[in-house]
Design a protein around this motif. Sequence first.
Motif, short mmCIF file in Angstrom:
data_model
loop_
_atom_site.label_atom_id
_atom_site.label_comp_id
_atom_site.label_asym_id
_atom_site.label_seq_id
_atom_site.Cartn_x
_atom_site.Cartn_y
_atom_site.Cartn_z
N ALA A 293 -3.94 1.87 -7.82
CA ALA A 293 -3.59 1.29 -6.52
C ALA A 293 -2.44 0.30 -6.67
CB ALA A 293 -4.80 0.60 -5.90
N ALA A 294 -2.47 -0.49 -7.75
CA ALA A 294 -1.38 -1.44 -8.00
C ALA A 294 -0.08 -0.71 -8.30
CB ALA A 294 -1.75 -2.37 -9.16
N ALA A 295 -0.15 0.36 -9.09
CA ALA A 295 1.05 1.10 -9.45
C ALA A 295 1.64 1.84 -8.25
CB ALA A 295 0.73 2.10 -10.57
N ASP A 296 0.77 2.32 -7.36
CA ASP A 296 1.21 3.13 -6.23
C ASP A 296 1.49 2.31 -4.98
OD1 ASP A 296 1.76 5.93 -5.70
OD2 ASP A 296 0.20 5.80 -4.17
N GLY A 297 1.23 0.99 -5.07
CA GLY A 297 1.47 0.14 -3.91
C GLY A 297 0.55 0.41 -2.74
N GLN A 298 -0.71 0.77 -3.02
CA GLN A 298 -1.67 1.05 -1.96
C GLN A 298 -2.00 -0.21 -1.15
OE1 GLN A 298 -3.26 4.22 -1.16
NE2 GLN A 298 -1.40 4.77 -2.29
N ASP A 299 -2.37 -0.01 0.11
CA ASP A 299 -2.68 -1.13 0.98
C ASP A 299 -3.90 -1.92 0.49
OD1 ASP A 299 -0.58 -0.43 2.61
OD2 ASP A 299 -1.82 0.73 4.01
N ASP A 300 -4.80 -1.24 -0.21
CA ASP A 300 -6.01 -1.91 -0.68
C ASP A 300 -5.91 -2.36 -2.14
OD1 ASP A 300 -6.01 0.56 -1.89
OD2 ASP A 300 -8.12 1.01 -1.47
N ALA A 301 -4.71 -2.52 -2.65
CA ALA A 301 -4.54 -2.89 -4.06
C ALA A 301 -5.14 -4.25 -4.36
CB ALA A 301 -3.06 -2.87 -4.44
N VAL A 302 -4.97 -5.22 -3.46
CA VAL A 302 -5.52 -6.56 -3.68
C VAL A 302 -7.03 -6.49 -3.69
CG1 VAL A 302 -5.63 -8.90 -2.78
CG2 VAL A 302 -3.49 -7.63 -2.63
N LEU A 303 -7.60 -5.78 -2.73
CA LEU A 303 -9.06 -5.62 -2.67
C LEU A 303 -9.58 -4.91 -3.92
CD1 LEU A 303 -11.75 -5.72 -1.10
CD2 LEU A 303 -11.07 -3.55 -0.04
N ALA A 304 -8.90 -3.85 -4.34
CA ALA A 304 -9.34 -3.09 -5.51
C ALA A 304 -9.32 -3.94 -6.77
CB ALA A 304 -8.45 -1.85 -5.69
N ALA A 305 -8.32 -4.82 -6.89
CA ALA A 305 -8.24 -5.68 -8.07
C ALA A 305 -9.43 -6.62 -8.14
CB ALA A 305 -6.94 -6.48 -8.03
#
Length: 370
Positions: A293-305
């Motif tokens: 998600a971080a690499a792909d710039g997903q909208d939920d990257a912060v949540l996923a982290a």
Amino acid sequence: MIFSFSREQDELRATVRRFLAASSPAGEVRRLMETERGYDEAVWTRMAQQLGLQGLAVPEQYGGSGCGPVEQAIAMEEMGRVLLCAPYLSTAVLAAQAILSSHDPEAATRYLPGICDGTTVATVAVAEDAAHDRSPILARPAGPAYRLDGHATFVLDGRNADLLLVPADGDDGPTLFAVSGDTPGLARRAVDTLDRTRKQAVIDLDDVAAARVGRTGAAREILDRAVRAAAVALAAEQVGGAQRCLDMSVDYAKSRRQFGRPIGSFQAVKHLCADMLLDVESARSAAYYAAWAAADGQDDAVLAASLAKALCSEVYLRTAARTIQVHGGIGFTWEHDAHLYFRRAKSTEVMLGTPQEHRERSAALLLAAT
């Protein structure tokens, strides 16, 4: 969603695993954790110059390989498997990401090449003090530069860092500054912690010269991005450690005999190992998704982290504790490696935010999205 690694990423994992198997066996970990520096400089240099690990997530223009969070997660997972003693998290993840997040080309050009080629050990003075609204360090202008006064506690690899990135409060708000390790007025002392494989220190600054990194008042957003990237990498490291604990437990359950049969044939031990497997696979999925998600710039990257860091922290600690339980009496001894993994699991549980803090952050993000 089906996630799979590319052939190049699989080759990276295999290369890193072979390198670490040769350079970081259990005996070497025990030797290095008793030294003041805490790592082998020759191995650190080879990591940078032969494998390019320090520059995995750094753009090529600054001496890196231009990969990203997924490749860095792969490397961190393999490092976690062997409890690598090296300032990788502080240097190649926290410090490098802080510099990149500052969007300061001059700072990136000045500091990132040294990180990538292994000649610079860097760190960020966050740790415990990052939880407070105000920094315990104050900054004041001094001509074209700045002077810093204050302290920071439990700074990763702070005792040996050549470069320290320090958030400090000034007239224009919290700002990030770069401090050279040999600057007059900088005092550093090592701190004894539960995890002896990862060095930490207290940093004292008395009228220390510093250079601004990024724009004034931007330290909080810079460090938020850097800590988020580090949380994803640390989650992957926790998965690697948990997998190693599971492997040790299964191997011991197969070989240790009691009442004329392997202890792995007893239902209670079977259940322990099955629960560990379920935990580790769940944590691995969370860590991999957070990296993707971080690499792909997903909208939920912060949540996923945050979710990955919370889950992987709990899984690692729980798996390490169960590993000691499966091993019985020998698992409690200094000679067995189980306690080293338990110590790493406990220390990383609270590092870069506790599971409770990350779940509260996740809840706030979900609430804001509704």
